[in-house]
Enzyme design. Sequence first.
Site: not given
Lengths: 86, 244
Positions: B152-153, B139, B13
């Site tokens: 996502y978490a 994150s 990425g």
Amino acid sequence: MSDVREVIIDSIHRVAEQNDLEISNELTDESILLQSGLDSLGFAILVADLEDNLGIDPFVMMDEPVYPTTLGEFVAIYEKFTKQEG
Amino acid sequence: MESNKPKVALVTGGNRGLGLAIVKSLIDDDYSVVAAARSNTPELEELIANSDKVFFEPLDLSKRQEIHGWSKRFVEKYGAPYALINNAAIAHDGVLGTMHESQIEDVISINVTGTLILTKYISRAMLRNRLGRIVNISSIIASTGFNGLSVYAASKAALNGFTKSLARELGKINITVNAVAPGYMETSMSEGINDTQLDQIRRRSALKRLAETSEVASTVKYLLSKEAAAITGSILTVDAGNTA
């Protein structure tokens, strides 16, 4: 002794030496892999080393996970997939 | 590894946002950096045009079957990398109750499955050198939670667990594995968060601002340095004090 078998035995000794592991007895087809002196990380290094030397990782090519117990089973897997590739 | 050759760092990425900031930060420190991503971007192309130490390789982590071959070709071309930065990730914003199953699968497939498989093959190349650094971009949401980002978490919490266990597996051959957990940054990844929410995040942060991508990137660079050799299995938070 087949070429593949010879490459595998050489690789086991090389990986053991590089990682300060001691290979217990003389390696035969009946030798139990996890009692041979290589630990689980040693086997990961062995498979990576064999991919360099034989050009294949048969465990990636298999559809289902297989974990050989003896050296004979391990060598047979490599012989089978080396023939398929060749 | 020859000491006069620049160390190779692979940044997934690395074409935009935080990944691009990491690429920029590492070339400043004389790494040879390969940015792997689904597509190139004008920003990355500009970097490549101005530096002989940046390269682009197309990589789609959702194509699981291609990762082994890709990793093999990567090592043949660049050698075993010194560092792997697992930064590639996607996020679908929305409550779980209405999120399409395919979107749940996409997030897990890229952020977790693809990342773990890539790490499997790249770390195997590191095993032979008995040297390496792996940094997983997590994150703060993995531990704090955020409305509309449950999948996502979950994917980032998975990386935290992966980081700690892999650090234990690879520690004895001198490969460190850490995670960096950024707070909210102004990147395309936070586009789903509106201005009011961002202002609220700023107000609630100890430093009354958001973390910059360059600040997160320099934390990654630190984890690759000699000075960070004793750090493994850690999750470093860089969030301007949002979770302080």
